[in-house]
Design a protein around this motif. Structure first.
Motif, PDB file in Angstrom:
ATOM      1  N   ILE A 167       0.831  -1.206   0.000  1.00 18.40           N
ATOM      2  CA  ILE A 167       0.000   0.000   0.000  1.00 18.40           C
ATOM      3  C   ILE A 167       0.864   1.253   0.000  1.00 18.40           C
ATOM      4  N   ILE A 168       1.850   1.306   0.890  1.00 18.35           N
ATOM      5  CA  ILE A 168       2.688   2.492   0.975  1.00 18.35           C
ATOM      6  C   ILE A 168       3.536   2.662  -0.274  1.00 18.35           C
ATOM      7  N   THR A 169       3.969   1.541  -0.852  1.00 17.55           N
ATOM      8  CA  THR A 169       4.741   1.624  -2.098  1.00 17.55           C
ATOM      9  C   THR A 169       3.891   2.218  -3.213  1.00 17.55           C
ATOM     10  N   ALA A 331      11.130  -1.267  21.563  1.00 19.64           N
ATOM     11  CA  ALA A 331      12.154  -1.019  20.541  1.00 19.64           C
ATOM     12  C   ALA A 331      11.570  -0.984  19.131  1.00 19.64           C
ATOM     13  N   ARG A 332      11.985  -0.004  18.351  1.00 15.01           N
ATOM     14  CA  ARG A 332      11.724   0.028  16.913  1.00 15.01           C
ATOM     15  C   ARG A 332      13.054  -0.166  16.188  1.00 15.01           C
ATOM     16  N   GLY A 333      12.992  -0.626  14.920  1.00 19.56           N
ATOM     17  CA  GLY A 333      14.251  -0.890  14.236  1.00 19.56           C
ATOM     18  C   GLY A 333      14.122  -1.068  12.750  1.00 19.56           C
ATOM     19  N   GLU A 334      14.338  -2.320  12.286  1.00 15.03           N
ATOM     20  CA  GLU A 334      14.555  -2.581  10.869  1.00 15.03           C
ATOM     21  C   GLU A 334      13.375  -2.171   9.986  1.00 15.03           C
ATOM     22  N   PHE A 335      12.147  -2.515  10.366  1.00 16.30           N
ATOM     23  CA  PHE A 335      10.998  -2.168   9.544  1.00 16.30           C
ATOM     24  C   PHE A 335      10.801  -0.657   9.478  1.00 16.30           C
ATOM     25  N   SER A 336      11.012   0.022  10.587  1.00 18.68           N
ATOM     26  CA  SER A 336      10.841   1.474  10.616  1.00 18.68           C
ATOM     27  C   SER A 336      11.807   2.158   9.660  1.00 18.68           C
ATOM     28  N   ILE A 337      13.031   1.674   9.621  1.00 16.14           N
ATOM     29  CA  ILE A 337      14.021   2.259   8.714  1.00 16.14           C
ATOM     30  C   ILE A 337      13.666   1.958   7.265  1.00 16.14           C
ATOM     31  N   VAL A 338      13.186   0.743   6.990  1.00 13.93           N
ATOM     32  CA  VAL A 338      12.781   0.389   5.626  1.00 13.93           C
ATOM     33  C   VAL A 338      11.648   1.290   5.152  1.00 13.93           C
ATOM     34  N   ILE A 339      10.653   1.503   6.011  1.00 13.77           N
ATOM     35  CA  ILE A 339       9.509   2.335   5.644  1.00 13.77           C
ATOM     36  C   ILE A 339       9.947   3.769   5.383  1.00 13.77           C
ATOM     37  N   ALA A 340      10.749   4.328   6.291  1.00  9.97           N
ATOM     38  CA  ALA A 340      11.228   5.690   6.106  1.00  9.97           C
ATOM     39  C   ALA A 340      12.102   5.807   4.858  1.00  9.97           C
ATOM     40  N   GLY A 341      12.903   4.775   4.585  1.00 12.47           N
ATOM     41  CA  GLY A 341      13.750   4.792   3.397  1.00 12.47           C
ATOM     42  C   GLY A 341      12.952   4.858   2.108  1.00 12.47           C
ATOM     43  N   LEU A 342      11.815   4.184   2.065  1.00  9.94           N
ATOM     44  CA  LEU A 342      10.949   4.267   0.884  1.00  9.94           C
ATOM     45  C   LEU A 342      10.474   5.699   0.660  1.00  9.94           C
ATOM     46  N   ALA A 343      10.112   6.381   1.743  1.00 14.81           N
ATOM     47  CA  ALA A 343       9.632   7.758   1.626  1.00 14.81           C
ATOM     48  C   ALA A 343      10.748   8.696   1.192  1.00 14.81           C
ATOM     49  N   VAL A 344      11.944   8.495   1.732  1.00 17.23           N
ATOM     50  CA  VAL A 344      13.075   9.344   1.364  1.00 17.23           C
ATOM     51  C   VAL A 344      13.421   9.164  -0.108  1.00 17.23           C
ATOM     52  N   THR A 345      13.423   7.909  -0.571  1.00 24.44           N
ATOM     53  CA  THR A 345      13.718   7.639  -1.983  1.00 24.44           C
ATOM     54  C   THR A 345      12.700   8.288  -2.901  1.00 24.44           C
ATOM     55  N   ALA A 346      11.428   8.296  -2.470  1.00 26.33           N
ATOM     56  CA  ALA A 346      10.366   8.897  -3.285  1.00 26.33           C
ATOM     57  C   ALA A 346      10.351  10.414  -3.188  1.00 26.33           C
TER      58      ALA A 346
END
Length: 424
Positions: A167-169, A331-346
């Motif tokens: 969905i976010i993609t 704790a937050r970690g790997e998924f949070s970074i992946v999600i934010a990375g998609l937004a930064v790339t876009a």
């Protein structure tokens, strides 16, 4: 020359991790925060940035997350998974409401717009399965009564990612409804198919994998896990979900043997994962966003504790176990970074990357601490309040506590795998 530099850098990383682990073990706390700080020191903008070994560290970090989720799956049978998903889905809904909505509200308050709000909701919603898996092992809690509740929430979050990520993609790419629906359908189909095979044919898979030779067992289990994780990721499903489902498909002696063989590899690559997380964080980008990130981290740490407490209470766990469950989920970690990375790339919001990095860094450092100290702090506060009430005048009547309900069968199954079990 390049090979020599790579060996020197990677050898220094492994040696440093070993020394940090020994230091943390001497003072009886999780080494995860130290691994992250080491990554910050030797990453982009740090004291001595690495070069030759960075690509290998990235691959090792991905393997580390996969092994962490595989080991969690080995602690959990297919019947346990289905039973807990049926009984714990309300906890998943509460988890979403308490932890995703603050992220969305924060993005709107910062003026980032609705798409960024959906992205930041995912960043604050999903706990770090990798960090939590490591913390549970470090603190010796894999056999605790509250651990299946924690795992159920993590599984619900990971499976929700199979829906959320497509969905976010699609939102970030601006694709049409038809294309987004097709991607979502594929993701759901793959996750459902793997889960069906794990539940229905888990014994056959265990029989196929089983071997009396430790070398062959290690190669087959590791190869199967990486293969399924890679296929799952290629089909827009999380590699972590694929690895977890492989773990639950294995049972009995195969699961016990694989656990013993893979534990050292898990510890090695998990440490590499946490260092890699720090390597890709530029310390100079954190100060401008540290205050709003800190405020959001405080709010969502409390909401995660509330989520775990509520879910454990609903499962009939004692008060101490409820606080441990809540503190472990912070704790937050790997998924949070992946999600934010998609937004930064876009290119949705330039500040999204540093903000998410600061937010995750705070909670990935605080998370192991809350996992360890939430329960004793809550107990101390409770004792102090009771003492204050007694000093203030009339003695309060003793609280009547209901008799604890019998633990579900899956707790006995989990504890019977050789892990320590607590009853409070």
């Amino acid at each position: 020359m390049h090979s020599a530099v790579f060996l020197i850098e990677f050898g220094a990383i492994i040696l440093g991790l070993g020394l940090l682990g020994r230091f943390a073990g001497r003072f009886r706390f999780s080494p995860i925060p130290l691994y992250l700080l080491a990554g910050l020191a030797f990453g982009k903008g740090g004291l001595l940035p690495l070069g030759a070994s960075e690509e290998f560290v990235a691959i090792g970090a991905e393997i580390g997350v996969i092994l962490l989720l595989l080991m969690l799956g080995l602690e959990y049978t297919a019947s346990d998974l289905v039973s807990n998903l049926k009984t714990q889905y309300p906890a998943g809904l509460v988890d979403f409401a308490l932890n995703a909505l603050p992220g969305a509200a924060a993005a709107l308050l910062l003026g980032w717009g609705p798409v960024a709000a959906v992205v930041l909701a995912g960043v604050t919603w999903i706990s770090s399965s990798g960090v939590i898996a490591k913390v549970l092992g470090d603190l010796g809690r894999l056999g605790n009564r509250e651990t299946p509740v924690i795992l159920s929430i993590l599984v619900l979050e990971d499976l929700a990612m199979a829906v959320y990520l497509p969905i976010i993609t699609a939102l970030l790419a601006g694709v049409g409804l038809a294309a987004g629906s097709a991607t979502l359908a594929i993701a759901l189909g793959v996750a459902g198919a793997v889960l069906f095979v794990a539940v229905r044919y888990g014994r056959l898979i265990s029989r196929f994998v089983s071997s009396d030779d430790p070398e062959k067992l290690l190669l087959v289990v590791l190869g199967l896990t990486l293969l399924v994780a890679g296929v799952a990721q290629q089909l827009q499903v999380s590699a972590a979900v694929g690895a977890f489902l492989v773990g639950i498909a294995l049972s009995g002696e195969v699961a016990e043997g694989a656990h013993a063989l893979l534990s050292p590899l898990r510890d090695l690559f998990a440490a590499v994962f946490f260092v890699f997380f720090g390597l890709h964080t530029d310390p100079a980008s954190i100060p401008p966003v540290i205050l709003p990130a800190l405020a959001l981290a405080v709010v969502t740490a409390l909401t995660k504790i509330a989520t775990g407490y509520w879910a454990a209470r609903r499962a009939g766990i004692g008060v101490k176990g409820r606080w441990r469950a809540g503190g472990t989920l912070v704790a937050r970690g790997e998924f949070s970074i992946v999600i934010a990375g998609l937004a930064v790339t876009a290119g949705v919001q330039p500040q999204m990357g540093p903000f998410a990095t600061a937010y995750v860094l705070i909670l990935v450092v605080v998370g192991p601490l809350t996992a360890r100290f939430t329960e004793p702090v809550a107990a101390a506060v409770t004792r102090r309040r009771r003492g204050g009430g007694e000093r203030g005048g009339a003695e309060a009547p003793p609280a009547v506590r209901p008799a604890p309900s019998a633990p579900p069968a899956q707790y006995d199954d989990l504890a019977s795998r050789g892990e320590r079990s607590r009853t409070d």
